[in-house]
Design a protein around this motif. Sequence first.
Motif: not given
Length: 157
Positions: A125-134
Amino acid sequence: MNPENVPAGPPPLLDRPMFTPGPRSAFRQVVFYWVPVLAYVSAIFYVSSLSSPPSPLTFEHADKLEHFAEYLLLGLLLGRALRQSVAPFSPVAAVVMTVALVMMVAAADEYYQMFVPGRECDVFDWLTDSSAGVVSQVMLWQLWFRLGRDRNRKVLA
C-alpha cells in the motif's frame, strides 16, 4: 527625482516569471492552497481509522486502485500548494518536497493502521501511495510545461 529611474508601475502580467504568486496576502494563500491539503490529509486519516472502510470497488486488489487515486489527489493538492510556496525559488525543489511529503504521509498512514482493529500495515500500500505521488508530479510538471509553452507561443504570435 529623475523620471528615468522611476518604474512606471507593476510589470505587465505576461512579463512576470511564470507561476510566481501574485500580490496575495499570506492568509489568503494559506486558505486557498494549504487548507485543502490539511483537510484532505485529515480525511485520509479519518478513513484509515475505520475498522472496515466502505469500498465501492469489489474486484481483487481494488484497494490498490483506491490507494493510488487517494494519494494521486494528495500529490496534486500538495504539489499545487508547494508550487505556490517554493516554486518561485525552485520548481524542482517543490516537486522533490511534494514526493517526499506524500511518502511520509503514506508511511504515517500505514503505521497508524497498525493500531486500528481490523486494519493492517502493508508495504505494498505504501509503495502504491508513493508511486501515486510520483505520478501526480509528472502530471503537474507536464501541465505546467504545456501551459508555459502555450503561453509563450501566444506571446510570440
